[in-house]
Structure formats: structure tokens, C-alpha cells
Design an enzyme around this catalytic site. Structure first.
Site: not given
Ligand code: HEM
Ligand code: NAG
Ligand code: NAG
Length: 327
Positions: A66-67, A159
Site C-alpha cells: 500500500h505504501d 487496486p
Molecule cells: C491485486 C490487488 C490486491 C487486492 C485487491 C488486495 C486486497 C486485499 C484485501 C481486501 C485484504 C483484506 C484486508 C483486511 O481485511 O484487513 C488484503 C489483505 C492482504 N493483502 Fe492484499 N490485495 C491485493 C494485492 C496485494 C499485494 C500485491 C500484496 C503484497 C505484496 C498484498 C498483501 C496482503 C496481505 C499480506 C494481506 C493480509 C493483511 C492482514 O492479515 O492484516 N495484497 N488484500
């Protein structure tokens, strides 16, 4: 004659040094001389924080993404500047772990004041998060400096979990990342959890026909509905990588392929022949004789993501505290 040649030589050298400074690039070991323990200090903080809260690694990894996607990897996501703060943008909902970054910053300021940027702390913490979760260890390029702008309106192109795969591809292209980076980086969902908030439409009101998204496996659906009932707590969290939420592995890719994707945006990767083929390649379905390494490709894409819009050399600043500009 000789003197003139030497003079010209000196001039050329000093010019290239000057250019070198203004076009400074990230490099591995940027703090080797100025703060040799920087990476150890950060790792200790991440380890300690993880010991008391196993959710920390996933939070660190997501924070770096996100950063980097807004204004480049420049620590803009960390700033608290009231209602306009970038971190208050809709697309950043659920981000956590700011206190852990601040703890690392405080220890670094004690050890080597004014040297290590917040943006680099986030990048290093993300790397440590992956290795703590039994994923690959890799060298992080450093030398990022912290930005001067935090404005939630700049996060409009983040995204989103409801985006089509076409739009996701587009948003990654805008950041210089390709479709393979999209699939591989999305594999970060191999660790961590999502709030029910992001699942409600997918479970009860999916488009276009309402009701649950038919792409959800019939065994997974009741489980998710049970965890996230219609009028339940939207802040309740479920693992994104079904049955393997705390370990960095290729299970997430298999889950996506088999209808066990939890997030809509993960499931979308099956809707496009190119992203589907990339998923398949890591699972040995495309070509039995060449099995690309998900871990190696993930590292490569992380390094690439870590370069987005970085401020180096004399641009930006080194913040004293991560949530505040120096003034
Ligand atoms: C392709 C687009 C992406 C979308 C639409 C997306 C969306 C999301 C959403 C909706 C969550 C749940 C957030 C929450 O409830 O706190 C999430 C969690 C997460 N995302 Fe993504 N994400 C994407 C790409 C990525 C990328 C590129 C990374 C890192 C390289 C990433 C790493 C994570 C991680 C590690 C979590 C877990 C966070 C937690 O457990 O606190 N995501 N993401
Ligand atoms: C934030 O960005 C918006 C849109 O570009 C602009 O109108 C607003 O003035 C900015 N706010 C601050 C405090 O910079
Ligand atoms: C699989 O990969 C090998 C080695 O690169 C190549 O020779 C072969 O043609 C590929 N097969 C298919 C079906 O793509």
C-alpha cells in the site's frame, strides 16, 4: 597538455559523481556504513512484535504494497495529518502495524539518528515478514527517502477487492508492473486474514444475480457463511489462504485454481486466460518439464515493487518519526 588532460579527467569524474548523487539508485546495503545494524534492529522488532501478535507479518507485508502503490514507496502511508491523511483512503481500509514501524523507527533513531528512512523500514519489515512466515529470504534494496505528501485523494487508483481482473492488470501496468507481477504479488495472500467486510457481497449479494458467487467451492461456502453471517460482525477475520493462512507457500495458488479463493479479487485471476495460465504454470499444469519457482518469482516482483516511484539522493527527507513530516 598533460595538465589539461588531467584537468578534463577530474572534471568528467566530478561531473559523474554529481550526476550519480542526483540520480542515486537503490542498492543493497545502503546503510552498511551509516547504520550497520539497521537491518538487524528492524528484524528484532518484527520478531518481538510477531511473538506477541502473530498477525504482524501479514500486516507488514500489506503495508509495503500500500505504501508503494500511492506516491511510490516513500512512507506516505504512515503519515497522520488529519482528515486528509492518505491512510484514511477507502482503498487502504484495514491496514495495521503502524505502531510496529514506529517502534523500529524509535530504536533506529536511538542507534543512528536521522539516517534510516521510514520507507526503508517498511520495505525491510516486509521482507522479514515473508521470511518469518517460512517464505524466501532476499536482499532488500535500500536508500529510499521519505515523501512530503500524504493526501487520501491520491489513493483513488489503489487496486480494489471488487475490481475485475482487467482493471487490476491495468492498475498494475500503471505502476510498471506486468501481469505476472500481478499474479505473483497477489500470492502474498498466502498469509494473513481478511475482515468479513470484504466478503459480504461475495457471499450474499454477488453480481449479477445476487446470492453467493457461484465460483466459490461448495465446501468452502458454508464455512465462510458460518464465519461471516449476514448480520454478523464485519470486523471478524478469516484466513485468506484456506488451511494455510500462516505459512508462505503455493497453497494460495492452488486454492485460487480450485474455487477456494476467499477474496473476490483472488478468484478473478481465474477469469482471464493469461492470469490463469500463470497460476497454472506454478502448479505444473502448463508444462510438466518447466516448473517456475513461485518463491524466486515472488522475490523478483517484490524487488520490482519496492522500486516504484522511490525518492533517492537529495529528494525527500529522513523523518524523525514515521507518522509526521519533519516540518
Ligand atoms: C491485486 C490487488 C490486491 C487486492 C485487491 C488486495 C486486497 C486485499 C484485501 C481486501 C485484504 C483484506 C484486508 C483486511 O481485511 O484487513 C488484503 C489483505 C492482504 N493483502 Fe492484499 N490485495 C491485493 C494485492 C496485494 C499485494 C500485491 C500484496 C503484497 C505484496 C498484498 C498483501 C496482503 C496481505 C499480506 C494481506 C493480509 C493483511 C492482514 O492479515 O492484516 N495484497 N488484500
Ligand atoms: C488533497 O488533494 C486534493 C485533490 O487533488 C486537493 O483538492 C486538496 O487540496 C489536497 N489537500 C491537501 C491538504 O493537500
Ligand atoms: C515445455 O518446456 C520445454 C523446455 O522449455 C519445451 O521444450 C517444450 O516445448 C514445452 N512444452 C510445451 C507443451 O509447451
Amino acid at each position: 597538455m598533460n595538465n589539461m588532460l588531467i584537468g578534463m579527467f577530474v572534471m568528467i569524474i566530478s561531473c559523474s559523481i554529481l550526476i550519480g548523487i542526483s540520480e542515486a539508485r537503490l542498492k543493497i546495503g545502503f546503510y552498511d556504513n551509516t547504520c550497520p545494524d539497521a537491518e538487524f534492529i528492524i528484524r528484532d522488532v518484527i520478531r518481538d512484535a510477531t511473538d506477541s501478535d502473530p498477525k504482524v507479518p501479514a500486516q507488514m507485508l500489506r503495508l509495503h504494497f500500500h505504501d508503494c502503490f500511492v506516491q511510490g514507496c516513500d512512507g506516505s502511508i504512515l503519515i497522520d495529518n488529519g482528515r486528509v491523511s492518505e491512510k484514511r483512503a477507502r482503498g487502504h481500509q484495514g491496514l495495521k502495524g503502524f505502531d510496529v514501524v514506529e517502534e523500529a523507527k524509535a530504536r533506529l533513531e536511538f542507534e543512528c539518528p536521522g539516517v534510516v528512512s521510514c520507507a526503508d523500514i517498511v520495505a525491510i519489515a516486509a521482507r522479514d515478514a515473508v521470511s518469518i512466515s517460512f517464505g524466501p529470504f532476499y536482499e532488500v534494496e535500500t536508500g529510499r527517502r521519505d515523501g512530503f505528501v500524504s493526501n487520501k485523494s491520491l489513493a483513488a487508483r489503489m487496486p480494489d477487492f471488487g475490481d475485475s481482473v482487467k482493471l487490476l492488470k491495468h492498475k498494475f501496468f500503471e505502476k510498471g508492473l506486468n501481469v505476472k507481477d500481478l499474479v505473483v504479488l497477489n500470492g502474498a495472500h498466502t498469509i494473513g486474514t481478511t475482515a468479513c467486510f470484504f466478503l459480504m457481497d461475495r457471499l450474499y449479494n454477488s453480481s449479477p444475480h445476487g446470492g453467493p458467487d457461484p465460483s466459490i467451492d461448495e465446501d468452502l461456502l458454508p464455512e465462510l457463511m458460518d464465519a461471516c453471517p449476514p448480520n454478523g460482525d464485519i470486523n471478524f477475520r478469516v484466513p485468506m489462504d484456506h488451511n494455510s493462512g500462516e505459512t508462505f507457500d503455493t497453497q494460495i495458488l492452488e486454492n485460487i485454481r480450485n474455487g477456494f479463493a476467499v477474496l473476490q479479487s483472488d478468484a478473478e485471476l481465474m477469469d482471464d486466460p493469461v492470469t490463469r495460465r500463470i497460476l497454472d504454470s506454478y502448479l505444473g499444469f502448463t508444462n510438466q518439464s518447466v516448473l517456475p519457482s513461485f518463491e524466486a518469482d515472488f522475490v523478483e516482483s517484490m524487488v520490482k515493487m519496492g522500486r516504484i516511484g522511490v525518492k533517492t539522493g537529495r529528494r525527500g527527507e529522513i523523518r524523525r518519526v514515521c507518522n509526521t513530516f519533519n516540518d
